[in-house]
Design an enzyme around this catalytic site. Structure first.
Site, PDB file in Angstrom:
ATOM      1  N   ASP A 289     -21.286   4.570 -28.956  1.00 42.58           N
ATOM      2  CA  ASP A 289     -20.429   5.698 -29.341  1.00 42.58           C
ATOM      3  C   ASP A 289     -19.195   5.229 -30.099  1.00 42.58           C
ATOM      4  O   ASP A 289     -18.823   4.069 -30.046  1.00 42.58           O
ATOM      5  CB  ASP A 289     -19.940   6.411 -28.074  1.00 42.58           C
ATOM      6  CG  ASP A 289     -20.991   7.333 -27.520  1.00 42.58           C
ATOM      7  OD1 ASP A 289     -21.987   7.550 -28.201  1.00 42.58           O
ATOM      8  OD2 ASP A 289     -20.793   7.822 -26.394  1.00 42.58           O
TER       9      ASP A 289
ATOM     10  N   LYS B 178     -19.551  10.021 -32.436  1.00 43.30           N
ATOM     11  CA  LYS B 178     -19.183  11.350 -32.908  1.00 43.30           C
ATOM     12  C   LYS B 178     -17.744  11.301 -33.377  1.00 43.30           C
ATOM     13  O   LYS B 178     -16.868  10.875 -32.656  1.00 43.30           O
ATOM     14  CB  LYS B 178     -19.308  12.361 -31.774  1.00 43.30           C
ATOM     15  CG  LYS B 178     -20.706  12.470 -31.232  1.00 43.30           C
ATOM     16  CD  LYS B 178     -20.741  13.595 -30.229  1.00 43.30           C
ATOM     17  CE  LYS B 178     -21.954  13.502 -29.358  1.00 43.30           C
ATOM     18  NZ  LYS B 178     -21.732  12.609 -28.215  1.00 43.30           N
TER      19      LYS B 178
ATOM     20  N   MET C 117      -9.770  14.745 -23.426  1.00 42.46           N
ATOM     21  CA  MET C 117     -10.141  15.546 -24.603  1.00 42.46           C
ATOM     22  C   MET C 117      -9.258  16.796 -24.730  1.00 42.46           C
ATOM     23  O   MET C 117      -9.704  17.812 -25.243  1.00 42.46           O
ATOM     24  CB  MET C 117     -11.612  15.998 -24.517  1.00 42.46           C
ATOM     25  CG  MET C 117     -12.577  14.862 -24.390  1.00 42.46           C
ATOM     26  SD  MET C 117     -14.276  15.412 -24.235  1.00 42.46           S
ATOM     27  CE  MET C 117     -14.360  15.902 -22.535  1.00 42.46           C
TER      28      MET C 117
HETATM   29  N1  SAH Z   1     -16.532   8.794 -20.339  1.00 44.83           N
HETATM   30  C1  SAH Z   1     -15.187   8.625 -20.805  1.00 44.83           C
HETATM   31  C2  SAH Z   1     -14.561   9.909 -21.273  1.00 44.83           C
HETATM   32  C3  SAH Z   1     -15.252  10.519 -22.446  1.00 44.83           C
HETATM   33  S1  SAH Z   1     -14.453  11.946 -23.021  1.00 44.83           S
HETATM   34  C4  SAH Z   1     -14.357   7.942 -19.710  1.00 44.83           C
HETATM   35  O1  SAH Z   1     -14.819   7.821 -18.571  1.00 44.83           O
HETATM   36  O2  SAH Z   1     -13.256   7.480 -20.007  1.00 44.83           O
HETATM   37  C5  SAH Z   1     -13.413  11.285 -24.273  1.00 44.83           C
HETATM   38  C6  SAH Z   1     -11.971  11.403 -23.850  1.00 44.83           C
HETATM   39  O3  SAH Z   1     -11.608  10.340 -22.993  1.00 44.83           O
HETATM   40  C7  SAH Z   1     -10.990  11.300 -24.989  1.00 44.83           C
HETATM   41  O4  SAH Z   1     -10.828  12.531 -25.659  1.00 44.83           O
HETATM   42  C8  SAH Z   1      -9.724  10.918 -24.271  1.00 44.83           C
HETATM   43  O5  SAH Z   1      -9.138  12.014 -23.627  1.00 44.83           O
HETATM   44  C9  SAH Z   1     -10.261  10.006 -23.194  1.00 44.83           C
HETATM   45  N2  SAH Z   1     -10.183   8.590 -23.585  1.00 44.83           N
HETATM   46  C10 SAH Z   1     -11.183   7.726 -23.690  1.00 44.83           C
HETATM   47  N3  SAH Z   1     -10.732   6.494 -24.017  1.00 44.83           N
HETATM   48  C11 SAH Z   1      -9.398   6.604 -24.104  1.00 44.83           C
HETATM   49  C12 SAH Z   1      -8.348   5.694 -24.394  1.00 44.83           C
HETATM   50  N4  SAH Z   1      -8.606   4.414 -24.656  1.00 44.83           N
HETATM   51  N5  SAH Z   1      -7.087   6.149 -24.401  1.00 44.83           N
HETATM   52  C13 SAH Z   1      -6.813   7.434 -24.138  1.00 44.83           C
HETATM   53  N6  SAH Z   1      -7.765   8.332 -23.856  1.00 44.83           N
HETATM   54  C14 SAH Z   1      -9.029   7.938 -23.827  1.00 44.83           C
END
Ligand code: SAH
Length: 504
Positions: free
Chosen positions: A37, A59, A177
């Site tokens: 991803d 995406k 998100m």
């Molecule tokens: N499965 C992922 C989340 C996916 S949804 C998890 O467990 O972290 C994607 C969202 O995760 C982004 O829109 C943001 O809100 C958050 N996110 C993921 N990586 C991030 C990062 N390095 N810093 C800040 N937010 C992050």
């Protein structure tokens, strides 16, 4: 699907490559296919088996590159195409935390594809931790809640959240998100009675070299996002714990934070400088200029039939760790094991190769004092003269670039080329993108410059060089250059840090 490949749903963690699990790394190193991803950092893609097929289904926030239903189909398809293969489905954070990992797993089960879960460190908890914010804290928050700020409501509202309940919830609220909808979310929470002064933090690109924390309150949320231009990926955390971040923010503002550097070196040499630049806060993309390749099965210079020919030799001589690894990899792949070496004498050029052999349970009989090919040749020649060994029963196991010293000193011996060292001529697509967006390239030799410009059409304009010759070569290809005072890596790393501390 019996005999099909197995799919591993792997969490890549929030960005810092150190936050990938050991299990995840182990699988990436042997993966045949990696489906990844957008949120997965290039440094983590660098762990993947260099021979793996890399499939980007990332995406972008505005346009969906590959639809979820297509991703599901792809996973099933790859499992069918690679019998016994390892298909790594690599996702940001944890696959089961707003990662649609459950949907993919259901699809695999329905298709009868075997799968395994490798959980990851979710951004929901780790990103606040990197900003010094504990999600729970005695006396402040007894629960925390992870909420999607993205799920569309059927009513036509931007979100299907139960704001009444959320507003009453005394624990920490963590929105993933949620940036685009935060104005709406904050307003609805206040309408439902949540204190407008509730402290809040936006943490952008957490755990990466680009991490940024922006503080606000519930009532200033929307305007703060607009003023500070907070962009995805970012987490919003709300509650009393946010104030602890003022005291506990531990991540130092490192001199190379926010810089992406490309390191071009021979594969095994790179890690030293990479570690040093990473410690200074940079994101490092390693682009090795050479790679070693086992000679079989591509060239079949050694086949399993040849391993039977080992019976013709009494002494096996190794001159590099690459040679040892490559020999055994191919021996095992041909269905043999170390028993084919029973009774043979083993010679090694030096201590490092000797140690590598010990990893395979093999002690060396002959190691020269001076650890050179010449030393080894002379040692074996002396044994031949003394009648201890038969020269024609010596087998040299070397790479294609090994010089002929040993063969010249032992003309009746036989040499098998067990691995080849080749220049890397092409960058994988993910690396091309990472290189194009980098701040600078690091060059340690003219050949690195020449090789690199052939591989990378889109590239940064700045280069850091070791040595005047390297500098000239980089200039010739249109790079701006900054050259280290001395021709050492230490001096170069110092120069890079100085450059950015002045430029800042
Ligand atoms: N499965 C992922 C989340 C996916 S949804 C998890 O467990 O972290 C994607 C969202 O995760 C982004 O829109 C943001 O809100 C958050 N996110 C993921 N990586 C991030 C990062 N390095 N810093 C800040 N937010 C992050």
């Amino acid at each position: 699907m019996s005999g099909a490949g197995k799919v591993y749903l792997i969490g890549a963690g929030p960005g810092d490559p150190g936050l990938l699990t050991l299990r995840g790394k182990e699988i990436l190193e042997k993966a045949d296919v990696v489906v990844y991803d957008r949120l997965v950092s290039p440094a983590i893609l660098g762990f993947c088996n260099p021979k793996a097929k890399m499939v980007d289904v990332g995406k972008m926030p505005t346009h969906h590159k590959v639809k979820q239903s297509e991703i599901n189909k792809l996973l099933v398809q790859f499992a069918g195409e690679v019998p016994g293969g390892v298909i790594a489905r690599l996702k940001g954070g944890d696959p089961f935390v707003f990662g649609r990992g459950g949907e993919e797993a259901l699809e695999l089960v329905a298709a009868g594809v075997e799968f395994e879960m490798v959980p990851g460190i979710t951004s929901a908890i780790s990103v606040p931790a990197y900003a010094g914010i504990p999600v729970s804290h005695r006396g402040i928050a007894t629960s925390f809640h992870i909420i999607t700020g993205h799920e569309k409501a059927e009513s036509g509202d931007p979100l299907s959240l139960d704001f009444e309940t959320l507003a009453k919830c005394p624990g920490t609220l963590i929105f993933l998100m949620g940036i685009a909808n935060m104005d709406f979310i904050a307003r609805r929470l206040m309408e439902c009675g949540k204190d407008p002064k509730t402290p809040l933090a936006f943490i952008e690109k957490g755990t990466t070299p680009y991490q940024r924390t922006v503080m606000a309150t519930l009532e200033t949320a929307g305007e703060t996002i607009a003023r500070e231009n907070v962009t995805a990926p970012a987490i919003t955390i709300m509650g009393g714990v946010v104030e602890l971040g003022q005291t506990l923010a531990w991540k130092k503002n490192l001199p190379l934070a926010g810089k992406r550097l490309v390191v071009t070196r021979a594969a095994k040499q790179a890690s030293g400088i990479t570690a040093r630049l990473t410690a200074l806060g940079a994101e490092v993309i390693e682009t090795p200029m050479i790679e070693t390749r086992d000679v079989i099965p591509a060239k079949a210079r050694i086949s399993s039939a040849d391993f039977k020919a080992l019976a013709n030799f009494d002494i096996l001589a190794f001159t590099s760790t690459n040679g040892v690894e490559s020999f055994f990899r191919q021996l095992f792949a041909a269905g043999c094991d170390v028993r084919v070496l029973a009774g043979k004498k083993i010679a090694s050029v030096g201590k490092i190769t000797e140690k590598k052999l010990l990893e395979y349970g093999i002690r060396c009989d002959y190691v020269p004092e001076d650890h050179t090919g010449e030393g080894l040749g002379k040692l074996l020649a002396a044994k031949v003269t003394a009648g201890e060994i038969d020269e024609s029963r010596i087998l040299l196991l070397q790479g294609n670039l090994a010089d002929d010293t040993l063969l010249e000193l032992l003309p009746k011996s036989t040499r098998w080329v067990v691995y080849e060292t080749l220049p890397v001529t092409e960058l994988p697509e993910w690396k091309r993108e990472a290189v194009a967006g980098a701040d600078a390239v690091v060059f340690a030799s003219t050949s690195a410059v020449e090789n690199f410009v052939k591989m990378a059409e889109a590239r940064p304009s700045l280069s850091f060089c070791i040595g005047r010759m390297t500098e000239n070569a980089a200039r010739k290809h249109g790079f701006e250059t900054v050259t280290s005072d001395e021709t050492t890596m230490d001096s170069l790393v110092k120069k890079i840090a100085e450059y950015y501390s002045v430029a800042r």
